[in-house]
Write a protein that holds these residues in place. Structure first.
Motif, short mmCIF file in Angstrom:
data_model
loop_
_atom_site.label_atom_id
_atom_site.label_comp_id
_atom_site.label_asym_id
_atom_site.label_seq_id
_atom_site.Cartn_x
_atom_site.Cartn_y
_atom_site.Cartn_z
N VAL A 56 52.79 8.96 38.56
CA VAL A 56 53.14 10.03 39.49
C VAL A 56 54.65 10.03 39.64
N GLU A 57 55.19 11.15 40.12
CA GLU A 57 56.62 11.20 40.40
C GLU A 57 56.84 11.92 41.72
N ALA A 58 57.85 11.43 42.44
CA ALA A 58 58.22 12.05 43.71
C ALA A 58 59.06 13.28 43.41
N LEU A 59 58.82 14.32 44.16
CA LEU A 59 59.61 15.55 44.06
C LEU A 59 60.63 15.56 45.19
N ARG A 66 57.91 14.32 51.50
CA ARG A 66 58.17 14.09 50.08
C ARG A 66 56.87 14.31 49.31
N PRO A 67 56.81 15.42 48.56
CA PRO A 67 55.61 15.64 47.75
C PRO A 67 55.64 14.80 46.47
N TYR A 68 54.47 14.56 45.94
CA TYR A 68 54.30 13.83 44.69
C TYR A 68 53.50 14.71 43.74
N ARG A 69 53.73 14.47 42.45
CA ARG A 69 52.90 15.16 41.45
C ARG A 69 52.49 14.17 40.38
N ILE A 70 51.38 14.47 39.77
CA ILE A 70 50.87 13.64 38.68
C ILE A 70 51.70 13.93 37.43
N THR A 71 51.95 12.92 36.62
CA THR A 71 52.67 13.09 35.37
C THR A 71 51.65 13.27 34.24
N PRO A 72 52.10 13.68 33.07
CA PRO A 72 51.17 13.76 31.94
C PRO A 72 50.49 12.41 31.65
N ALA A 73 51.23 11.32 31.77
CA ALA A 73 50.64 9.99 31.57
C ALA A 73 49.59 9.70 32.65
#
Length: 100
Positions: A56-59, A66-73
């Motif tokens: 995941v990465e923080a936006l 602080r929103p987070y999103r899933i990464t391709p991995a």
């Protein structure tokens, strides 16, 4: 009796699969989706581990959130895990038919 076995990381990845979310939105979505309530310590500890692992990465923060999103991995890891669990569930449920 309802048993809960899902690890917080799996629940977070499944929730983020529908789009970026901040902490409170994750807690509410996971509760609705899985019937599991994650406390803030559990949630942010798991998010930290997922972020360190590149799943995941923080936006950028939005209004102190602080929103987070899933990464391709992260999506690939979640898919592999959930497909495995699905195969186990199909076999396990078939075997449990004898106890119905």
């Amino acid at each position: 009796m309802e048993a809960r076995f899902a690890e917080p990381s799996v629940l977070i990845l499944a929730s983020l699969s529908s789009g970026p979310k901040h902490g409170y939105a994750l807690i509410k979505d996971i509760e609705e989706m899985a019937g599991a309530r994650l406390g803030p310590g559990t949630l942010y500890g798991a998010l930290t581990r997922l972020e360190r692992g590149g799943l995941v990465e923080a936006l950028p923060a939005q209004d102190r959130r602080r929103p987070y999103r899933i990464t391709p991995a992260g999506a690939a890891a979640a898919r592999a895990y959930l497909e495995h669990v699905q195969r186990v569930a199909v076999v396990g449920l078939k075997r449990l038919e004898a106890y119905s």
